[in-house]
Write an enzyme that holds these catalytic residues in place. Structure first.
Site, PDB file in Angstrom:
ATOM      1  N   ARG A 114      12.742 -66.254  49.549  1.00  0.00           N
ATOM      2  CA  ARG A 114      12.053 -67.539  49.615  1.00  0.00           C
ATOM      3  C   ARG A 114      12.939 -68.620  50.255  1.00  0.00           C
ATOM      4  O   ARG A 114      12.470 -69.526  50.915  1.00  0.00           O
ATOM      5  CB  ARG A 114      11.692 -67.980  48.190  1.00  0.00           C
ATOM      6  CG  ARG A 114      10.426 -68.772  48.068  1.00  0.00           C
ATOM      7  CD  ARG A 114      10.158 -69.136  46.608  1.00  0.00           C
ATOM      8  NE  ARG A 114      11.324 -69.662  45.946  1.00  0.00           N
ATOM      9  CZ  ARG A 114      11.995 -69.031  44.979  1.00  0.00           C
ATOM     10  NH1 ARG A 114      11.601 -67.862  44.531  1.00  0.00           N
ATOM     11  NH2 ARG A 114      13.081 -69.581  44.441  1.00  0.00           N
ATOM     12  N   SER A 115      14.228 -68.506  50.002  1.00  0.00           N
ATOM     13  CA  SER A 115      15.160 -69.522  50.497  1.00  0.00           C
ATOM     14  C   SER A 115      15.742 -69.171  51.861  1.00  0.00           C
ATOM     15  O   SER A 115      16.123 -70.056  52.634  1.00  0.00           O
ATOM     16  CB  SER A 115      16.321 -69.681  49.507  1.00  0.00           C
ATOM     17  OG  SER A 115      15.847 -70.093  48.252  1.00  0.00           O
ATOM     18  N   GLN A 119      24.116 -72.459  21.538  1.00  0.00           N
ATOM     19  CA  GLN A 119      24.288 -72.415  22.982  1.00  0.00           C
ATOM     20  C   GLN A 119      23.439 -73.460  23.713  1.00  0.00           C
ATOM     21  O   GLN A 119      22.347 -73.811  23.287  1.00  0.00           O
ATOM     22  CB  GLN A 119      23.975 -71.002  23.482  1.00  0.00           C
ATOM     23  CG  GLN A 119      24.858 -69.967  22.822  1.00  0.00           C
ATOM     24  CD  GLN A 119      24.734 -68.566  23.394  1.00  0.00           C
ATOM     25  OE1 GLN A 119      24.957 -67.587  22.689  1.00  0.00           O
ATOM     26  NE2 GLN A 119      24.386 -68.437  24.655  1.00  0.00           N
ATOM     27  N   CYS A 150      28.827 -66.269  28.878  1.00  0.00           N
ATOM     28  CA  CYS A 150      29.266 -67.640  28.623  1.00  0.00           C
ATOM     29  C   CYS A 150      29.570 -67.912  27.150  1.00  0.00           C
ATOM     30  O   CYS A 150      30.434 -68.730  26.833  1.00  0.00           O
ATOM     31  CB  CYS A 150      28.245 -68.634  29.133  1.00  0.00           C
ATOM     32  SG  CYS A 150      26.551 -68.296  28.629  1.00  0.00           S
ATOM     33  N   GLU A 191      21.336 -61.459  24.110  1.00  0.00           N
ATOM     34  CA  GLU A 191      22.624 -62.141  23.952  1.00  0.00           C
ATOM     35  C   GLU A 191      23.491 -61.544  22.848  1.00  0.00           C
ATOM     36  O   GLU A 191      24.697 -61.354  23.027  1.00  0.00           O
ATOM     37  CB  GLU A 191      22.365 -63.617  23.645  1.00  0.00           C
ATOM     38  CG  GLU A 191      23.566 -64.522  23.880  1.00  0.00           C
ATOM     39  CD  GLU A 191      23.774 -64.848  25.340  1.00  0.00           C
ATOM     40  OE1 GLU A 191      23.038 -64.314  26.202  1.00  0.00           O
ATOM     41  OE2 GLU A 191      24.697 -65.639  25.633  1.00  0.00           O
ATOM     42  N   HIS A 248      28.829 -74.527  24.993  1.00  0.00           N
ATOM     43  CA  HIS A 248      28.494 -73.584  23.927  1.00  0.00           C
ATOM     44  C   HIS A 248      29.481 -73.760  22.776  1.00  0.00           C
ATOM     45  O   HIS A 248      30.695 -73.819  22.984  1.00  0.00           O
ATOM     46  CB  HIS A 248      28.599 -72.140  24.429  1.00  0.00           C
ATOM     47  CG  HIS A 248      27.481 -71.719  25.335  1.00  0.00           C
ATOM     48  ND1 HIS A 248      26.414 -72.520  25.643  1.00  0.00           N
ATOM     49  CD2 HIS A 248      27.269 -70.536  25.995  1.00  0.00           C
ATOM     50  CE1 HIS A 248      25.595 -71.854  26.462  1.00  0.00           C
ATOM     51  NE2 HIS A 248      26.090 -70.666  26.690  1.00  0.00           N
ATOM     52  N   ARG A 262      29.560 -55.488  33.591  1.00  0.00           N
ATOM     53  CA  ARG A 262      30.627 -55.899  32.663  1.00  0.00           C
ATOM     54  C   ARG A 262      31.130 -54.774  31.775  1.00  0.00           C
ATOM     55  O   ARG A 262      32.319 -54.673  31.513  1.00  0.00           O
ATOM     56  CB  ARG A 262      30.138 -57.035  31.765  1.00  0.00           C
ATOM     57  CG  ARG A 262      30.093 -58.379  32.448  1.00  0.00           C
ATOM     58  CD  ARG A 262      29.675 -59.457  31.454  1.00  0.00           C
ATOM     59  NE  ARG A 262      29.219 -60.659  32.143  1.00  0.00           N
ATOM     60  CZ  ARG A 262      28.266 -61.450  31.694  1.00  0.00           C
ATOM     61  NH1 ARG A 262      27.645 -61.169  30.556  1.00  0.00           N
ATOM     62  NH2 ARG A 262      27.920 -62.524  32.368  1.00  0.00           N
ATOM     63  N   SER A 287      21.607 -75.118  29.605  1.00  0.00           N
ATOM     64  CA  SER A 287      21.940 -74.710  30.966  1.00  0.00           C
ATOM     65  C   SER A 287      22.286 -73.234  31.054  1.00  0.00           C
ATOM     66  O   SER A 287      22.234 -72.649  32.131  1.00  0.00           O
ATOM     67  CB  SER A 287      23.090 -75.555  31.528  1.00  0.00           C
ATOM     68  OG  SER A 287      24.254 -75.371  30.746  1.00  0.00           O
TER      69      SER A 287
END
Lengths: 345, 345, 345, 345
Positions: free
Chosen positions: A39-40, A176, A149, A202, A242, A109, A179
């Site tokens: 799209r971008s 948390q 995060c 999470e 957080h 990760r 953002s």
């Protein structure tokens, strides 16, 4: 000082924007490529991006044409903030094409041969890179990752405790920031006058990543730290920052003074994005607070407070960090600085 | 049904207003006296009170003249929501003057001869009243208390577990609403885009009150429950509704099904303010939420969710209740209803 | 009292949910059909709907199967809360199929033959229905609409002024609630610690709708009111309740007392959902406030305050109403009640 | 560059803290004295102040002993952010004792011989100082003031219009930030999920101050600008940044282009705290927004957006500025820089 040419995968998202903001004026990196969804692609960055950070889009990137997220890109290194559903395949392509891929995504990760780095804590996990290249046939390319995060906010004080006293169990409850969910992310209707007791995926991430980060490199593998971890993760009405409420049971006896000392004296690094203090321990009874403490050390310091003996475990404390700086883009940039210092890039 | 004449101490405060709202139209109680600080005394309630609840001041109390907080008051029972610094002395005066004092204040909660009640859990603690009267020479008067608003949210599911399996340890982290601090209470500058990791005096209250509530009456005394409790208490940007993140270690083995069953089947009462369900356990992954669940059972139900086996302890769950209803005024009114049913009033 | 069988178009959305909540227990209506987008069709309402209101989904609708949004539906009347892009075509289909369509959508509001109703103000605009049926060939079906949620908050006091003094100009600035944007609607990242100075399409709607509502029925048409209107519309961090800051220039001289009187004495209706007071004028300097006043009259009362002479125009005031009750679902239900009373349904 | 020694009156308050933050590292000023209420006097600043800004108290002031608010203080200039009830008498004392008093308080703003300054707009009002000294017998001392924080946000674009086209009437509605009320200021219970339609004393200040600022110096007096002003002032849930919704009627015809040009080309200054752009006019439909635009020009730029022809008046626009920087401390510091440049200090 050599300047590396940098590409950003997922450049228009929340973390992508933070990468651009933090790399603006960085002495070691110059942004030369921006990639985002179809799209971008084909628009200038200024056209493609709904910029959500304070201040304007840095002039240096406004006119860069956004490209599709495929190699080759005109750069030496790629930072990736791709959503996890596309990250796995795409980051692999870039690594295979010879790029160092410094990823904030969760896809790799927990893979055994991928470093999950907090440079101050486990820089020696970089030794996995040789095994990774060999096993996956990446040539010059490779993948390194930074943690979730929420983990970034409390792994550092735990590292201090683990190193000095050994940890038996950790119980952590996170509060948390909005953002952390990206943009559009959390609907205002869900979080106004409210708390959300659930963040998809999470709790398991938090429980497993910290064991790997504090694990030990041995023969091309990371032996996970042997403590148990319980995480309950909440979303609260905070923009950035957080907070983690932690109880910890240690293997060795320790005084409160020794515990504080282990954190305050935990050595930092001297990289460009390293904060002056890696971990700050504050005395004031009502700190840390996200709005007042998240920008400490330009968002790279971990602030610890309310550190006391606990009735059930040995100690309790509250840890806080900036979730899109130390918990995402800043962390990835620090990883890149480490890789340069260690001459891996 | 006999109608009792009620006085409210601290009638203009946040909890005092909630008393008035909840007693409006109550079949067993009629408000006949309102007492508040000297600043308010001598004015009509409508003049004296900065009403902060939705809707208007109930017409029945608008013109009642506010009196100083001293006996005698023209009533059969007093509800007290006095600040703890004045509660101790004042509630004593009323008890000594022969009034049943049903208090939401913290002053007497931990005194050995004062019941700290959640009627569904420990109504038998009412037997302390005889000892209290004797020891303190109160005559017809006496004092009963309800717990701290945070405790009210998670003591009920713990009671279910304690009764069925026995509890060894509890680790609780609370996310508490702004209204818990009264009015003016928390400055907006402190909580907007923020979390406060400290509520003065709260953590010790939470840790000790739950042990007394789940304790056992024996020979004029309460033997505290023998489990250990660790509490970390946060203030978050929510108007009403305290959330508690709980991990619990049990004495006996149990399946998840049995644990759920123990809560769902925990018996409620049939008093006027009793909710249909004392404890509701919900399945949806993102519940309970303060805004959506605090008014369940007219604010008197405890909602439990995210109930799962835990990595470190045996189970984890999230509990929520309305802090100014179940956690304060509603709780005190339920205590009064219990006292009437038991013919103590 | 006859009970009408009701279908809801767009039943899973924010306004659809409010329809269901307000119709629960309504003596004149029984929900028999729920229609929503293809994604929901074929599921039970409880499965299809992410319920966002306090309390649970009313049991009476939990198991109704959601159908596609096409006639026929098993009902006598349809309420529509369709998004405007699909409303135009779909509502037409239902009207043509013989259903009274009582719409909260904006699609038909400004069409010359469609009543744009606030029952207390312009019930005589119902006379358009005959012309509408004739012109569009609808048979028994027809379409009536209610105004934009922002207009609903300040059109009533303006109607009072227009009727008594005549209006020359109106300048209105709105502070609108998050729920007005539906769900997911406004991202929390956009509105936390922020104000949005733009709501797509809102300012022209506000400026034109009020002229039609206060217009005069003449020969099958509405002559718009001849005053000019300027609107600036903001989104603010409030869940429910639109606030409007209004200045008005009148045609005739008037005293403040007369102005207040015109509002307070503006006649209401005696329909089931009519509030006891259509317009309340409050004295307290800091009212109306969304959180404290939006539920006045079960969300159907308009609260006016801060009514003073103005330096530039004649008067200024602040008006407030509940945007999803008086400004949406409640308003449409009131329209249906009016249509029944007038024997049009 | 000469460095002036500065004292701050009201140093522990919200604006006092902002003074300290903005003066930290300022090339022309060095803080040498801090004065606050008796409660604080005698403690070090770090002890006396509950610091509420991001980051820590600047080390240079931590150990300064807070003094009572009385002359003499060891400094060349005083900045005052005293509450208006004590400002009048206290600022007078300092002026009489020979200090230039640069005040953010409202006490003297409307006095005929006191400059009410926005340096870019009405620096020539400084000529009042001679008359002031003479009339009041101040010797070397004098008082200058900066406007109310709400006025600061929209007076600049009005100045541009007044200068070029003349203004006939202004209707302004403000959406003001929480920090404007100081600390503790607005209780969270009042503003969470809410809007407050009243700020004590604000509407008259806004209406009168702008007329003086845009007035004309003549013979030792300011002739107020002759346009009429209507202000409605709201408090909204934003930490920093006041938004103003403005409609303006001009004396001369003008095109939209000319109006934009008048603002963009309005000349700024070259003082240390002057922003690069005094007024920025933005195109994006949903700007300005407090969170994204308040820090433009380090909080000293006025951002204007949504500038369009208006149905009732000639033009409408939205203006925004940082209320504790451009609207308070930053403004006072700019005044001091102007006074130095003009050699009045």
């Amino acid at each position: 000082m050599k300047v590396y040419r940098v590409g950003i995968l997922g450049a228009t998202g929340t973390v992508g924007q933070r990468f651009i903001q933090l790399l603006d004026g960085h002495p070691q990196f110059e942004i030369t490529a921006l990639a985002a969804s179809d799209r971008s692609a084909g628009k200038s960055y200024a056209e493609a991006c709904a910029w959500k950070l304070c201040g304007d889009i840095p002039p240096a990137v406004r006119d860069i044409m956004v490209e599709p997220i495929d190699p080759p890109l005109d750069c030496d290194i790629v930072f990736s903030s791709l959503p996890s559903n596309v990250a796995r395949e795409t980051e692999e392509k870039f690594a295979r094409a010879g790029y160092p891929v410094i990823s904030n995504s969760s896809s790799y990760r927990m893979d055994g041969d991928i470093p999950l780095l907090i440079p101050e804590i486990n820089a020696d996990h970089l030794r996995l890179i040789d095994f990774q290249r060999q096993k996956r046939g990446y040539g010059d390319g490779f993948i390194v990752t930074n943690p979730n995060c929420a983990v970034a906010s409390f792994a550092p004080p735990l590292a201090a405790l683990e190193r000095r006293f050994g940890i038996e169990s950790v119980i952590v409850t996170t509060l948390q920031a909005i953002s952390g969910a990206g943009y559009p992310g959390v609907p205002a209707m869900d979080i106004a006058d409210n708390v959300l007791p659930y963040i998809s995926g999470e709790e398991p991430k938090v429980e497993t990543e910290v064991q790997k980060i504090l694990g030990t490199y041995r023969d091309g593998q990371i032996e996970k730290a042997d403590f148990t971890v319980s995480a309950q993760c909440f979303r609260v009405h905070v923009l950035d920052g957080h907070t983690a409420a932690v109880r910890v049971k240690l293997k060795k006896n320790s005084t409160l003074e020794e515990v504080i000392q282990s954190m305050v004296e935990f050595p930092g690094l001297e990289l460009h994005s390293s904060p002056k203090h890696f971990i700050e321990v504050c005395d004031e009874p009502s700190r840390p607070q996200p709005r007042l403490d998240r920008d400490r050390g330009a968002g790279m310091t971990i602030t610890v407070g309310r550190l006391f003996p606990d009735n059930v475990f040995d100690y309790r404390f509250v840890a806080l960090s900036h979730n899109t700086v130390r918990g995402a883009a800043g962390s990835a940039i620090l990883n890149a600085e480490l890789l340069i210092e260690r001459r891996i890039i």
